[in-house]
Design a protein around this motif. Structure first.
Motif, PDB file in Angstrom:
ATOM      1  N   ASN A   1     -43.785  59.086 -13.368  1.00 54.89           N
ATOM      2  CA  ASN A   1     -44.393  60.210 -12.646  1.00 54.89           C
ATOM      3  C   ASN A   1     -43.360  61.284 -12.317  1.00 54.89           C
ATOM      4  O   ASN A   1     -43.709  62.461 -12.228  1.00 54.89           O
ATOM      5  CB  ASN A   1     -45.083  59.735 -11.368  1.00 54.89           C
ATOM      6  CG  ASN A   1     -46.449  59.154 -11.638  1.00 54.89           C
ATOM      7  OD1 ASN A   1     -46.955  59.197 -12.757  1.00 54.89           O
ATOM      8  ND2 ASN A   1     -47.068  58.604 -10.624  1.00 54.89           N
ATOM      9  N   ASP A   2     -42.092  60.887 -12.130  1.00 54.19           N
ATOM     10  CA  ASP A   2     -41.045  61.871 -11.858  1.00 54.19           C
ATOM     11  C   ASP A   2     -40.953  62.871 -13.007  1.00 54.19           C
ATOM     12  O   ASP A   2     -40.787  64.073 -12.791  1.00 54.19           O
ATOM     13  CB  ASP A   2     -39.684  61.194 -11.667  1.00 54.19           C
ATOM     14  CG  ASP A   2     -39.637  60.248 -10.482  1.00 54.19           C
ATOM     15  OD1 ASP A   2     -40.491  60.362  -9.576  1.00 54.19           O
ATOM     16  OD2 ASP A   2     -38.745  59.378 -10.471  1.00 54.19           O
ATOM     17  N   VAL A   3     -41.047  62.364 -14.224  1.00 50.85           N
ATOM     18  CA  VAL A   3     -40.972  63.225 -15.404  1.00 50.85           C
ATOM     19  C   VAL A   3     -42.145  64.208 -15.405  1.00 50.85           C
ATOM     20  O   VAL A   3     -41.971  65.402 -15.664  1.00 50.85           O
ATOM     21  CB  VAL A   3     -40.958  62.364 -16.689  1.00 50.85           C
ATOM     22  CG1 VAL A   3     -41.113  63.215 -17.931  1.00 50.85           C
ATOM     23  CG2 VAL A   3     -39.676  61.536 -16.751  1.00 50.85           C
ATOM     24  N   LEU A   4     -43.333  63.710 -15.089  1.00 49.15           N
ATOM     25  CA  LEU A   4     -44.505  64.591 -15.033  1.00 49.15           C
ATOM     26  C   LEU A   4     -44.359  65.619 -13.922  1.00 49.15           C
ATOM     27  O   LEU A   4     -44.686  66.796 -14.108  1.00 49.15           O
ATOM     28  CB  LEU A   4     -45.784  63.777 -14.825  1.00 49.15           C
ATOM     29  CG  LEU A   4     -46.204  62.902 -15.987  1.00 49.15           C
ATOM     30  CD1 LEU A   4     -47.447  62.106 -15.623  1.00 49.15           C
ATOM     31  CD2 LEU A   4     -46.456  63.727 -17.229  1.00 49.15           C
ATOM     32  N   TYR A   5     -43.883  65.190 -12.763  1.00 54.61           N
ATOM     33  CA  TYR A   5     -43.689  66.120 -11.648  1.00 54.61           C
ATOM     34  C   TYR A   5     -42.705  67.218 -12.033  1.00 54.61           C
ATOM     35  O   TYR A   5     -42.943  68.393 -11.746  1.00 54.61           O
ATOM     36  CB  TYR A   5     -43.214  65.402 -10.396  1.00 54.61           C
ATOM     37  CG  TYR A   5     -44.253  64.549  -9.719  1.00 54.61           C
ATOM     38  CD1 TYR A   5     -45.532  65.032  -9.464  1.00 54.61           C
ATOM     39  CD2 TYR A   5     -43.963  63.249  -9.338  1.00 54.61           C
ATOM     40  CE1 TYR A   5     -46.491  64.243  -8.862  1.00 54.61           C
ATOM     41  CE2 TYR A   5     -44.913  62.450  -8.729  1.00 54.61           C
ATOM     42  CZ  TYR A   5     -46.184  62.951  -8.483  1.00 54.61           C
ATOM     43  OH  TYR A   5     -47.124  62.170  -7.886  1.00 54.61           O
ATOM     44  N   LEU A   6     -41.600  66.828 -12.671  1.00 56.53           N
ATOM     45  CA  LEU A   6     -40.606  67.824 -13.063  1.00 56.53           C
ATOM     46  C   LEU A   6     -41.196  68.829 -14.054  1.00 56.53           C
ATOM     47  O   LEU A   6     -41.019  70.040 -13.901  1.00 56.53           O
ATOM     48  CB  LEU A   6     -39.381  67.140 -13.672  1.00 56.53           C
ATOM     49  CG  LEU A   6     -38.490  66.387 -12.695  1.00 56.53           C
ATOM     50  CD1 LEU A   6     -37.420  65.612 -13.456  1.00 56.53           C
ATOM     51  CD2 LEU A   6     -37.859  67.327 -11.693  1.00 56.53           C
ATOM     52  N   ALA A   7     -41.888  68.342 -15.064  1.00 57.07           N
ATOM     53  CA  ALA A   7     -42.486  69.245 -16.054  1.00 57.07           C
ATOM     54  C   ALA A   7     -43.524  70.143 -15.404  1.00 57.07           C
ATOM     55  O   ALA A   7     -43.607  71.339 -15.707  1.00 57.07           O
ATOM     56  CB  ALA A   7     -43.117  68.440 -17.198  1.00 57.07           C
ATOM     57  N   ASN A   8     -44.293  69.593 -14.480  1.00 59.97           N
ATOM     58  CA  ASN A   8     -45.312  70.398 -13.810  1.00 59.97           C
ATOM     59  C   ASN A   8     -44.710  71.385 -12.814  1.00 59.97           C
ATOM     60  O   ASN A   8     -45.249  72.470 -12.618  1.00 59.97           O
ATOM     61  CB  ASN A   8     -46.354  69.501 -13.154  1.00 59.97           C
ATOM     62  CG  ASN A   8     -47.343  68.991 -14.175  1.00 59.97           C
ATOM     63  OD1 ASN A   8     -47.984  69.777 -14.859  1.00 59.97           O
ATOM     64  ND2 ASN A   8     -47.451  67.695 -14.311  1.00 59.97           N
ATOM     65  N   MET A   9     -43.591  71.034 -12.199  1.00 60.58           N
ATOM     66  CA  MET A   9     -42.912  72.001 -11.322  1.00 60.58           C
ATOM     67  C   MET A   9     -42.403  73.179 -12.146  1.00 60.58           C
ATOM     68  O   MET A   9     -42.512  74.333 -11.720  1.00 60.58           O
ATOM     69  CB  MET A   9     -41.763  71.326 -10.565  1.00 60.58           C
ATOM     70  CG  MET A   9     -42.238  70.404  -9.472  1.00 60.58           C
ATOM     71  SD  MET A   9     -40.945  69.643  -8.439  1.00 60.58           S
ATOM     72  CE  MET A   9     -39.516  69.581  -9.438  1.00 60.58           C
ATOM     73  N   VAL A  10     -41.869  72.888 -13.313  1.00 62.92           N
ATOM     74  CA  VAL A  10     -41.416  73.958 -14.202  1.00 62.92           C
ATOM     75  C   VAL A  10     -42.602  74.830 -14.594  1.00 62.92           C
ATOM     76  O   VAL A  10     -42.520  76.067 -14.564  1.00 62.92           O
ATOM     77  CB  VAL A  10     -40.712  73.372 -15.449  1.00 62.92           C
ATOM     78  CG1 VAL A  10     -40.522  74.428 -16.526  1.00 62.92           C
ATOM     79  CG2 VAL A  10     -39.388  72.741 -15.051  1.00 62.92           C
ATOM     80  N   ALA A  11     -43.718  74.214 -14.939  1.00 63.62           N
ATOM     81  CA  ALA A  11     -44.913  74.973 -15.322  1.00 63.62           C
ATOM     82  C   ALA A  11     -45.409  75.830 -14.161  1.00 63.62           C
ATOM     83  O   ALA A  11     -45.787  76.989 -14.355  1.00 63.62           O
ATOM     84  CB  ALA A  11     -46.013  74.017 -15.782  1.00 63.62           C
ATOM     85  N   THR A  12     -45.400  75.280 -12.958  1.00 65.82           N
ATOM     86  CA  THR A  12     -45.855  76.031 -11.786  1.00 65.82           C
ATOM     87  C   THR A  12     -44.946  77.232 -11.535  1.00 65.82           C
ATOM     88  O   THR A  12     -45.424  78.328 -11.246  1.00 65.82           O
ATOM     89  CB  THR A  12     -45.906  75.114 -10.550  1.00 65.82           C
ATOM     90  OG1 THR A  12     -46.826  74.045 -10.812  1.00 65.82           O
ATOM     91  CG2 THR A  12     -46.358  75.867  -9.320  1.00 65.82           C
ATOM     92  N   ALA A  13     -43.646  77.029 -11.653  1.00 68.58           N
ATOM     93  CA  ALA A  13     -42.713  78.145 -11.467  1.00 68.58           C
ATOM     94  C   ALA A  13     -42.929  79.210 -12.539  1.00 68.58           C
ATOM     95  O   ALA A  13     -42.951  80.407 -12.241  1.00 68.58           O
ATOM     96  CB  ALA A  13     -41.278  77.638 -11.494  1.00 68.58           C
TER      97      ALA A  13
END
Length: 182
Positions: free
Chosen positions: A145-157
């Motif tokens: 889930n950390d990997v998904l969170y990181l990718a999604n944080m990048v997408a959100t930014a």
């Protein structure tokens, strides 16, 4: 499915792609139905919830991410394979404003129509993560889930700064450097 019902379903999906791309995941369902030339009741017969509509819109995208992960499992460099998958996840998530948040919420809610699709995509990414961890390229304490969170944080930014085309890559580079063992 009857031919007219199939046509309505296809028109609803086509219009949903356009409206959700313009307005984000909170797009007006009434607007989607109106553009498809059907009543809101027809939309709800095909898609009883907003999440059911999103799942139908995203199924191909998530299937593509799963297939991409399977292809990447054959790459020589496990870390680069994981990074390539995260990059595709992050860039694809920006297609619909609010998608990153919807995906992360769905992963926590087994009753969500998006859960099965998101969970399958997560499992594909997990295989890449485990491979990179086993090769010593990623810290052992990193959770899928950390990997998904990181990718999604990048997408959100990136969603907030659409004019900066290189932002995805820069942010992914910065964040994935933190995944490496010290």
């Amino acid at each position: 499915m009857r031919a007219d019902a199939r046509r309505n379903y296809e028109r609803l999906l086509a219009e949903a792609r356009t409206v959700v791309a313009d307005q984000g995941t909170d797009a007006s369902l009434e607007e989607i139905a109106r553009r498809a030339g059907v009543g809101i009741g027809t939309l709800y017969r095909h898609f009883p919830t907003r999440e059911a509509l999103l799942e139908a819109l995203l199924r191909d995208r998530f299937d593509g991410l799963r297939a991409h992960a399977e292809d990447l499992l054959t790459r020589d460099d496990p870390f680069e394979a994981l990074l390539a998958w995260m990059r595709r996840l992050a860039t694809g998530t920006v297609a619909y404003r609010g998608l990153a948040q919807a995906m992360m919420a769905a992963l926590q809610d087994e009753t969500s129509e998006l859960y099965v699709s998101c969970h399958g995509m997560r499992a594909a990414g997990e295989a890449l993560l485990v491979r990179a961890q086993e090769a010593g390229e990623v810290r052992p304490d990193v959770h899928p889930n950390d990997v998904l969170y990181l990718a999604n944080m990048v997408a959100t930014a990136a969603e907030q700064t659409p004019d900066d085309t290189g932002l995805h890559d820069r942010l992914l580079t910065y964040t994935t450097d933190g995944l490496r063992p010290r």
